[in-house]
Design a protein around this motif. Structure first.
Motif, short mmCIF file in Angstrom:
data_model
loop_
_atom_site.label_atom_id
_atom_site.label_comp_id
_atom_site.label_asym_id
_atom_site.label_seq_id
_atom_site.Cartn_x
_atom_site.Cartn_y
_atom_site.Cartn_z
N ALA A 194 -12.25 0.57 1.05
CA ALA A 194 -11.56 1.01 -0.15
C ALA A 194 -11.07 -0.16 -0.99
O ALA A 194 -11.13 -0.12 -2.23
N ARG A 195 -10.60 -1.21 -0.34
CA ARG A 195 -10.08 -2.37 -1.08
C ARG A 195 -11.17 -3.05 -1.90
O ARG A 195 -10.88 -3.62 -2.97
N ALA A 203 -3.63 6.35 -5.88
CA ALA A 203 -4.86 5.56 -5.74
C ALA A 203 -5.45 5.23 -7.11
O ALA A 203 -5.98 4.13 -7.32
N GLN A 210 -4.66 -2.58 -3.74
CA GLN A 210 -3.86 -1.62 -2.97
C GLN A 210 -4.68 -0.37 -2.65
O GLN A 210 -5.63 -0.02 -3.34
N VAL A 211 -4.26 0.31 -1.58
CA VAL A 211 -4.85 1.59 -1.21
C VAL A 211 -3.73 2.60 -1.02
O VAL A 211 -2.57 2.24 -0.86
N ASP A 229 0.85 -1.19 0.00
CA ASP A 229 0.00 0.00 0.00
C ASP A 229 0.89 1.24 0.00
O ASP A 229 2.05 1.20 0.41
N LYS A 238 -6.05 1.52 -8.46
CA LYS A 238 -7.35 1.04 -8.95
C LYS A 238 -7.20 0.39 -10.32
O LYS A 238 -7.78 -0.67 -10.60
N PRO A 295 -13.17 6.34 -1.38
CA PRO A 295 -12.27 6.95 -0.38
C PRO A 295 -12.87 7.06 1.01
O PRO A 295 -14.07 6.83 1.21
N VAL A 347 -10.04 1.22 5.16
CA VAL A 347 -9.19 0.52 4.21
C VAL A 347 -9.91 -0.68 3.61
O VAL A 347 -9.85 -0.92 2.40
N PRO A 352 -9.37 4.38 -4.22
CA PRO A 352 -9.03 3.76 -2.92
C PRO A 352 -7.99 4.59 -2.16
O PRO A 352 -6.82 4.20 -2.02
#
Length: 327
Positions: free
Chosen positions: A230-231, A134, A144-145, A66, A138, A236, A227, A173
Motif C-alpha cells: 500500500a505504501r 486513506a 501513510q496507510v 498511520d 494518498k 488496498p 502495508v 492505501p
C-alpha cells in the motif's frame, strides 16, 4: 518490512515488545471486567481477551502516523497503536483526563496523536472513515496507510462492498482487517455469512489472505506485506484473521449459552500469549525470567493506571454541551 528475512530474525527483534503489548492488553481487559462488575464503569464494555494477537500483530507493522479505525471491541487496538492505559481507564470511568474527556466511554475511544481515528459502536461504521483517511493519506503523499478493524458481522454490510469498491478503483492505501472471532454477537458466523470470507476482497481485485489470528507473528508478517504494498501506491489489502473471544460478547453475556465449554477449551489451547511465550522461550529468544519480569512490570503499570484514573477529576457540569456542536 523486508519479507525475505527469516521469521526467526523478526521474533528475536520484536519478541519482548510484542509480548509486553500482548500482556498489557490482557491485563487491561481483565481489569476492565473487574471495574465493570464493581459498577465503576458506566454504560457497557466489550473486552478482547483472546484476540490480542490481531491488534499487536497489525499495529506492529504500522508507523505512528498511520491511521486506524476501530470497533466496539477496540481497547486492544488503541493500546497496540500507542494509547496510554491511564487515560484509557480515565475515559472508561468517565473522567475529564480521558481521551474524549470522559464522554466517549468504552466504545468511542479516539487518540489522534497515535493515528487512532476512533472506535465505532455501529457494526461496520468505520469502513468509510478508513477509506476517507486513506484518500487523504494518498493526497498527502507521505506514505501513510489506514487500517480498518472490523468484525465478521460487518462482512455482510453493504458499506463494506461500497468502501472496498472505491478503495480498489482509486487504489487507496487502506488495509481491511476482519477479526473473525467466530460469532456475530451470539450467532455463529457460518450461519449468517455465505461463501468464502476472503472472496469479499478478491471480488474487487484486492489482494486477500486468511491468517491465524492467534499467532501474532503470522498476523504481523501478513500485515507487513500488505502495508508495504500500500505504501508504494499499489492499493488496498484485505485480511481475515481467525481468532476467538474467550469471554462473552459483552458484560451482560457471562454464561455464553450459544457455545459449548468444549469449544472454548479447544480455542484456549491456542491462547496467543501462552503460544508466543512458548515460542520465545523454546527457541531461545527470551528466557522465562525476562517474560516474568515483563508481566510484573505490566501489572504494576496497570495498577498505577487504575489508581490514577480513579483519582482523576470528573468533568465540570458545564462541559455537557461542549464538543457536541461545531463552533
Amino acid at each position: 518490512m523486508n519479507d525475505t528475512r527469516p521469521m526467526e530474525e523478526y521474533v528475536s527483534e520484536l519478541g519482548p515488545r510484542f509480548y509486553q503489548q500482548l500482556v498489557t492488553i490482557r491485563e487491561f481487559e481483565q481489569r476492565v471486567a473487574e471495574l465493570y462488575m464493581q459498577t465503576l464503569i458506566p454504560g457497557i464494555a466489550h473486552v478482547s481477551i483472546g484476540q490480542e494477537a490481531v491488534a499487536v500483530g497489525v499495529c506492529g507493522a504500522l508507523r505512528r502516523d498511520d491511521y486506524i479505525t476501530s470497533t466496539h471491541r477496540g481497547h486492544g487496538h488503541s493500546l497496540a497503536k500507542g494509547a496510554s492505559p491511564d487515560r484509557m481507564f480515565a475515559e472508561l470511568l468517565g473522567k475529564e483526563e480521558g481521551f474524549c474527556r470522559g464522554k466517549g466511554g468504552s466504545m468511542h475511544i479516539a487518540d489522534p496523536e497515535t493515528g487512532n481515528l476512533g472506535a465505532n459502536a455501529i457494526v461496520g461504521g468505520s469502513l468509510a472513515i478508513a477509506a476517507g483517511a486513506a484518500l487523504g493519506a494518498k493526497r498527502a503523499g507521505k506514505g501513510q496507510v489506514a487500517v480498518c478493524f472490523f468484525g465478521d458481522g460487518a462482512l455482510n454490510q453493504g458499506l463494506l462492498l461500497e468502501s472496498m469498491n472505491m478503495a480498489s478503483i482509486w487504489q487507496l492505501p487502506v488495509i481491511y482487517v476482519c477479526e473473525n472471532n467466530q460469532y456475530g454477537e451470539y450467532t455463529p458466523t457460518e450461519r449468517v455469512t455465505a461463501g468464502n470470507l476472503v472472496s469479499r476482497g478478491e471480488a474487487f481485485d484486492i489482494p486477500s489472505a486468511r491468517v491465524d489470528g492467534m499467532d501474532v507473528m503470522a498476523v504481523y508478517r501478513q500485515t507487513g506485506a500488505l502495508v508495504e504494498r500500500a505504501r508504494r501506491g499499489a492499493g488496498p489489502g484485505f485480511m481475515v484473521c481467525d481468532t476467538y473471544r474467550f469471554q462473552g460478547h459483552g458484560m451482560s453475556d457471562p454464561d455464553r449459552p450459544y457455545r459449548t465449554r468444549e469449544e472454548e477449551r479447544e480455542w484456549m489451547k491456542r491462547d496467543p500469549i501462552e503460544r508466543f511465550a512458548r515460542l520465545l522461550t523454546e527457541r531461545g529468544h527470551c528466557p522465562r525470567e525476562e517474560l516474568d519480569a515483563i508481566e510484573a512490570d505490566v501489572r504494576a503499570e496497570i495498577d498505577a493506571a487504575v489508581t490514577w484514573a480513579q483519582e482523576a477529576a470528573w468533568p465540570a457540569t458545564a462541559e455537557v454541551t461542549t464538543h457536541v456542536y461545531a463552533e
